[in-house]
Design a protein around this motif. Structure first.
Motif, short mmCIF file in Angstrom:
data_model
loop_
_atom_site.label_atom_id
_atom_site.label_comp_id
_atom_site.label_asym_id
_atom_site.label_seq_id
_atom_site.Cartn_x
_atom_site.Cartn_y
_atom_site.Cartn_z
N PHE A 611 9.93 65.74 -0.13
CA PHE A 611 10.19 66.09 1.40
C PHE A 611 9.68 64.70 2.13
O PHE A 611 10.37 64.60 3.11
CB PHE A 611 9.14 67.25 1.57
CG PHE A 611 9.09 67.24 3.08
CD1 PHE A 611 10.12 68.00 3.85
CD2 PHE A 611 8.04 66.85 3.97
CE1 PHE A 611 9.84 68.24 5.27
CE2 PHE A 611 7.65 67.27 5.18
CZ PHE A 611 8.58 67.91 5.94
N ASP A 612 8.56 64.14 1.86
CA ASP A 612 8.09 62.93 2.70
C ASP A 612 9.01 61.99 2.93
O ASP A 612 9.35 61.34 3.88
CB ASP A 612 6.80 62.57 2.20
CG ASP A 612 5.53 63.49 2.32
OD1 ASP A 612 5.67 64.09 3.32
OD2 ASP A 612 4.70 63.09 1.66
N ILE A 613 9.82 61.59 1.66
CA ILE A 613 10.83 60.50 1.59
C ILE A 613 11.74 61.14 2.64
O ILE A 613 12.35 60.11 3.51
CB ILE A 613 11.30 60.43 0.01
CG1 ILE A 613 10.25 59.86 -0.68
CG2 ILE A 613 12.57 59.51 0.12
CD1 ILE A 613 10.43 59.81 -2.14
N TYR A 614 12.52 62.06 2.48
CA TYR A 614 13.77 62.38 3.21
C TYR A 614 13.18 62.95 4.79
O TYR A 614 14.26 62.64 5.60
CB TYR A 614 14.43 63.63 2.68
CG TYR A 614 15.06 63.00 1.57
CD1 TYR A 614 16.34 62.48 1.70
CD2 TYR A 614 14.52 63.19 0.29
CE1 TYR A 614 16.81 61.72 0.44
CE2 TYR A 614 15.12 62.62 -0.91
CZ TYR A 614 16.33 61.94 -0.81
OH TYR A 614 16.97 61.44 -1.90
N TYR A 615 12.07 63.15 4.95
CA TYR A 615 11.76 63.45 6.47
C TYR A 615 11.55 62.13 7.23
O TYR A 615 12.12 61.93 8.13
CB TYR A 615 10.29 63.98 6.32
CG TYR A 615 9.63 64.12 7.81
CD1 TYR A 615 9.61 65.35 8.42
CD2 TYR A 615 8.85 63.11 8.32
CE1 TYR A 615 9.26 65.40 9.69
CE2 TYR A 615 8.46 63.22 9.67
CZ TYR A 615 8.62 64.14 10.30
OH TYR A 615 8.04 64.41 11.89
N ILE A 616 11.12 61.19 6.44
CA ILE A 616 10.93 59.84 7.18
C ILE A 616 12.11 58.99 7.49
O ILE A 616 12.33 58.42 8.33
CB ILE A 616 9.77 58.80 6.35
CG1 ILE A 616 8.61 59.40 6.33
CG2 ILE A 616 9.92 57.26 6.83
CD1 ILE A 616 7.68 58.78 5.08
N LYS A 617 13.08 59.48 6.09
CA LYS A 617 14.46 58.92 6.15
C LYS A 617 15.27 59.29 7.58
O LYS A 617 15.90 58.77 8.19
CB LYS A 617 15.24 59.15 5.02
CG LYS A 617 16.68 58.41 5.04
CD LYS A 617 17.34 58.65 3.66
CE LYS A 617 18.60 57.82 3.44
NZ LYS A 617 19.12 57.83 2.01
N LYS A 618 15.11 60.84 7.67
CA LYS A 618 15.74 61.42 8.61
C LYS A 618 15.15 60.99 10.02
O LYS A 618 16.00 60.86 10.89
CB LYS A 618 15.48 63.05 8.53
CG LYS A 618 16.24 63.82 9.73
CD LYS A 618 17.75 63.72 9.87
CE LYS A 618 18.35 64.42 8.67
NZ LYS A 618 19.79 64.26 8.50
N LYS A 619 13.89 60.73 10.08
CA LYS A 619 13.24 60.45 11.54
C LYS A 619 13.70 58.97 11.81
O LYS A 619 13.93 58.91 12.94
CB LYS A 619 11.78 60.48 11.22
CG LYS A 619 10.85 60.10 12.58
CD LYS A 619 9.19 60.49 12.28
CE LYS A 619 8.74 60.26 13.46
NZ LYS A 619 8.43 58.60 13.47
N SER A 620 13.96 57.94 10.79
CA SER A 620 14.28 56.83 11.21
C SER A 620 15.73 56.84 11.60
O SER A 620 15.96 56.00 12.68
CB SER A 620 14.12 55.86 9.89
OG SER A 620 12.72 55.90 9.40
N ALA A 621 16.29 57.65 10.97
CA ALA A 621 17.82 57.54 11.36
C ALA A 621 18.28 58.15 12.82
O ALA A 621 18.69 57.61 13.77
CB ALA A 621 18.82 58.54 10.33
N LEU A 622 17.38 59.33 13.08
CA LEU A 622 17.37 59.76 14.56
C LEU A 622 16.79 58.79 15.33
O LEU A 622 17.29 58.73 16.55
CB LEU A 622 16.58 61.14 14.40
CG LEU A 622 17.37 62.37 13.66
CD1 LEU A 622 16.61 63.60 13.59
CD2 LEU A 622 18.80 62.71 14.23
N GLU A 623 15.68 58.41 15.18
CA GLU A 623 15.30 57.23 16.15
C GLU A 623 16.42 56.24 16.34
O GLU A 623 16.25 55.88 17.58
CB GLU A 623 13.87 56.66 15.39
CG GLU A 623 12.71 57.46 15.65
CD GLU A 623 11.60 57.16 14.71
OE1 GLU A 623 10.40 57.54 15.09
OE2 GLU A 623 11.38 56.14 14.14
#
Length: 956
Positions: A611-623
């Protein structure tokens, strides 16, 4: 005469020949085509640029469009192509330049005559120099925030001093604005362009003999200067340039590491394709793969391998790895694992069974090869004329024929630290003490590999994890052994409703018209849980759930993809969309495998790190999307945000709710998700009705057996709504309703405008009229607003379809003009076109209408084109499967008076227009001055706009 090797299902006829002027030619006859195409490839690229005129080859490419002695009008070529259902473009690469067009088949000869004059007697007029220089500069500025371009620039800068690969090939105002540029571009043309360096591929409906004669007529007069092509004799990198780690501050919020090894040019080895053997093994995503080892240690989320810049003297083998935060912090461990994998491949030796698997799929893919569009076909084949012997022009890139383990081993031996560069991209690097690249403004540092890092490359420690080992991949059981095209009992022209009960709606159509053993199926799982189309919080949770499922399923999916079964698995507003495209033998079994994994998937407490990996990946993409978007794309996203009542959430909305998401939220969501569902299918291709129905029913049974589900009714499907744009009656085209935002990235110099007019719902009459008006506007829009007024590099007129509604738009991205000025020029353009609408003759109108009709009625060249049309009707629940034919019929009888009346209604009498403006910091002051001079109603927020306007359409 050379006999070209082609796919057994390819009915086109081919003939290779050379003209007396040594131009290589390929004629392609397809009696069924309604669109013809041609492409010329010139063996001259940006490595031929003089160092003092970088970008000159690209600049010449632009100048050749600006008229010829025989056809002197600057827009004569573009106008002709546009008026006859075609399009045109060109591109400049390192060692070649390509020019191409498509056009209605009945207009091919005249188009060839106009086109060929580029290379016989171009005007290269001095009055076009300044404008096209600005166009090149605008193209460069469009890419200033492109991380790939920025990386490529630094890679090329790393070349040995004086090597042509190090030149800035795009060019810009700084490199081209020289007092003698006009003289230089003419000199470059005279000294570099020659028929013996050119090839042409032409596809038409005429017999081969006629196409051959047309090519002779049009291209034989190109002068042959017996030139030797400029080729790179030396490789750009050596021991003085390799062995460096380059850190790059990226524009996007990404963490990425690239490994770049220099290989010899690989095109000469097309019979054995050694580079593809290595990209397959190192880029593998299945069991025992490098990516599996990296993800097991939570160091990376994706890995891609490629052969880049395959030129005469060298090519580059590139591994690109997207890092997690842990991988970023421990990038040395990533470097170590990469080299451990390479060492294992060397120890295991070159494997014949791997080559045999790849060769088998090469042959299967070639034998079932779908036709490309005429333009794509000639673009590729014109390039192949220079790369392969005549008989291999089609098959050369597709099939590996020779087993050459020594050659593969020699390339693997080149994957050593002394032949390696590493590029490390991250937005968060400290730019203190970094250098700044001059053309893109990229901050970077370059340093030699440290002794510690070199030690990890030379003697990597072996992975002690027994669960995930680095090794060769396992044999692929998904590879088909049987290819069969079943004869239909009752061939249908549109999908047939096989089943419509409380669980399933199944649409099916047997189709072997493209002669390939292929099936395409899409399963829509409508989900009544959590109101994901209404709430951005649940919407984001569903996207994370989707990512975490695919993480678990990736190894299986990759094997299927290698065997020609291409899975697309996406979350959408109504639930899940599962699309599979591939060979028939394993198709149903793999679909059931996907559903079995999906229906049994649960997120547990042990998945917190995933979850942490894909949370951070999603957050970076949205930013990245929210803070540094592509301006023209974001301007249209602003429109969707403005008119979509539900089912659409902006990047900013999703980013805001994501910041509050926790692992406990996804655990809760996983227990609620996919509990209340219904299945809807579209199945096309070489599969009979009984097999299609069995697959659909098997999927439902698997779901029922593994997940405690309830079935929802069609009435429970999510409803998407859209609001009207307020209309006004006006004598002049006005921009009176504006929704504007400022780009948060202050360094982005590109503003964007999307001026959009609402037409109405998607009935055939409105669709037909919209396409005729678009055809009328498209070429003049480009010629006026880009070529003449130079408002920006991206200038286009487009049609839009959103939730059953039709829109026309004019889209402009500009680094030189503020949004307020651009919208005013758009209005002036529409007013000028109004007069032409009023004065249009019957003959002119019929030409425009026929061009629009021909463009709309293009035949499907592959199964995917037909599938996509039918799928649109299924998703929108309109099921108007004959819409293409219905609209073509309406176009046929659409009168000039109807065209004139619709133009008046859209732009004047009932003008429902809104302008979307994305304002860059460098144009803010100009924008503020012009805003004070004109009265416009500003939309303060999308939510207020939605509350103030009527909902006009419900899309279930």
């Amino acid at each position: 005469m050379a006999v070209l090797e082609k796919s057994p299902i390819d009915d086109r006829l081919y003939k290779y020949f050379e003209l007396p002027n040594k131009m290589k030619c390929l004629a392609i006859s397809d009696p069924t085509t309604d669109i013809s195409a041609a492409a010329v490839n010139v063996e001259v690229g940006n490595i031929s640029d003089p160092p003092e005129y970088q970008g000159l080859a690209h600049f010449l490419e632009h100048m050749l469009f600006m008229g010829t002695e025989k056809y002197p009008g600057e827009n004569h070529y573009k106008s002709f192509i546009s008026k006859h259902a075609g399009y045109n473009n060109a591109s400049t690469s390192q060692e070649s330049t390509r020019y191409y067009f498509s056009v209605s088949s009945q207009n091919l000869y005249e188009a060839l005559d106009i086109f060929s004059q580029f290379f016989i007697q171009p005007l290269l007029g001095e009055d076009a120099v300044s404008r096209e220089m600005k166009a090149v500069d605008a193209e460069h500025k469009k890419n200033l925030k492109n991380d790939i371009r920025r990386y490529f620039r630094l890679l090329r800068m790393a070349s040995k001093p004086g090597h042509p690969f190090g030149l800035f090939g795009t060019g810009c105002f700084e490199t081209l604005n020289k007092p003698d540029i006009y003289t230089e571009v003419k000199r470059f043309y005279q000294e570099k362009y020659s028929s013996n360096l050119m090839s042409v591929a032409v596809l038409g409906k005429e017999p081969i003999e006629i196409l051959e004669k047309w090519i002779e007529d049009c291209f034989s007069n190109i002068p042959n200067k017996e030139l030797i092509p400029d080729k790179l004799e030396e490789q750009p990198f050596d021991e003085t340039t390799n062995g460096f780690l380059t850190k790059i501050i990226s524009v996007k919020n990404k963490k990425e590491i690239k490994f770049v090894w220099q290989f010899p040019g690989l095109s000469q080895y097309y019979l054995s394709k050694p580079g593809k053997y290595l990209t397959h093994l190192i880029g593998h995503e299945g069991k025992n793969s490098l990516l599996s080892a990296l993800t097991n240690e939570e160091l990376a989320s994706s890995l891609v391998t490629e052969i880049s810049f395959d030129l005469s003297s060298f090519s580059l083998f590139v591994i690109t790895i997207t890092l997690t935060d842990k991988g970023f912090a421990h990038y040395d461990r990533v470097v170590e694992l990469v080299h451990e994998h390479i060492e294992i491949l060397k120890e295991k030796g070159i494997q014949k069974w791997v080559f045999d698997e790849l060769r088998f799929m090469d042959i299967a893919n070639f034998n079932n090869k779908s036709e490309k569009s005429p333009a794509d076909e000639v673009i590729e084949l014109s390039r192949n004329l220079h790369k392969y012997p005549p008989e291999k022009i089609i098959s050369g890139p597709c099939i590996r024929e020779e087993w050459n383990p020594e050659l593969i081993r020699s390339l693997l031996d080149l994957m050593r630290p002394s032949n390696l560069q590493i590029y490390f991209l991250c937005q968060k690097f400290d730019k203190t003490n970094m250098a700044e690249e001059s053309f893109y403004g990229t901050f970077y540092s370059r340093e030699r590999f440290s002794d510690e890092l070199l030690a990890k490359m030379i003697s990597p420690r072996r992975n002690s994890n027994k669960e995930v080992i680095l090794d060769l991949p396992v044999p692929n059981d998904f590879i088909p052994t049987l290819f069969h095209i079943e004869e239909p009992q009752d061939l249908k022209l549109v999908p047939n409703l096989l089943l419509d009960d409380e669980k399933n709606t199944v649409w099916h159509m047997f189709d072997n018209s493209f002669k390939a053993d292929k099936i395409i199926a899409e399963l829509m799982i409508y989900c009544g849980d959590c109101a994901v189309h209404l709430n951005p919080f649940f919407h984001v949770l569903a996207q994370l759930w989707n990512d975490m499922f695919y993480h678990k399923f990736r190894e299986t999916d990759y094997l299927a993809k290698c065997a020609g079964l291409k899975l697309s698995f996406d979350f959408t507003y109504y639930g899940l969309k599962i699309n599979l495209n591939g060979y028939s033998q394993r198709f149903a079994n793999f679909f059931e495998t996907v559903i079995s994994a999906l229906s049994s998937f649960e997120i547990t407490e042990n998945d917190c790190s995933i979850f942490d990996i894909y949370y951070i990946k999603k957050k970076s993409a949205l930013e990245s999307l929210a803070l540094s978007p592509e301006p023209i794309d974001e301007a249209f996203n602003m429109f969707k945000d403005l008119v979509s009542v539900n089912g659409y959430f902006s990047h900013q909305e999703k980013l805001e709710v994501l910041r509050n998401v926790t692992f406990q939220d996804i655990l809760w969501f996983s227990k609620k998700w996919l509990k209340n569902v219904r299945f809807e299918w579209l199945i096309l291709g070489c599969i009979n009705a009984e097999s299609a129905l069995n697959m659909a029913q098997a999927v439902a049974s698997i779901f029922e057996s593994k997940r405690n589900i309830q079935y929802i009714s069609k009435e429970d499907y999510p409803i998407n709504e859209i609001v009207t744009i307020p209309s006004v009656s006006t004598d002049k085209s006005l921009s009176n309703l504006v929704y504007s935002k400022h780009i948060e990235d202050k360094t982005n110099k590109n503003s964007a405008v999307v001026a959009i007019w609402q037409i109405g719902t998607e009935d055939p009459k409105a669709f037909a009229g919209m396409h005729i008006i678009l055809k009328f506007l498209k070429e003049p829009c480009f010629t006026t607003l880009r070529t003449k007024e130079q408002l920006g590099y991206i200038v286009s007129a487009n049609h839009r379809r959103i939730r059953g509604n039709l829109y026309l738009s004019i889209d402009i991205q500009s680094s030189v003009s503020c949004c307020a000025h651009v919208t005013e020029r758009i209005s002036c353009f529409i007013d000028a076109m109004r007069q032409k609408v009023l004065e249009i003759t019957d003959e002119e109108y019929e030409k425009i209408k026929n061009s629009a009709k021909n463009a709309w009625a293009r035949k499907d060249v592959a199964l995917i084109g037909k599938f996509d049309r039918f799928m649109t009707e299924v998703v929108r629940r309109s099921y108007q499967f004959t819409k293409k034919e219905d609209i073509e019929q309406v176009m046929h009888s659409y009168t000039k008076e109807e065209f004139q009346n619709l133009f008046e209604r859209i732009f004047y009498k009932n003008s429902a227009r809104v302008d979307l403006e994305l304002i860059s910091e460098n144009l803010r002051e100009e924008q503020e001055v012009l805003e004070k001079q004109c009265e416009k109603m500003k939309i303060q927020s999308p939510n207020y706009f939605k509350r103030s306007n009527a909902i006009i359409y419900n899309s279930r």
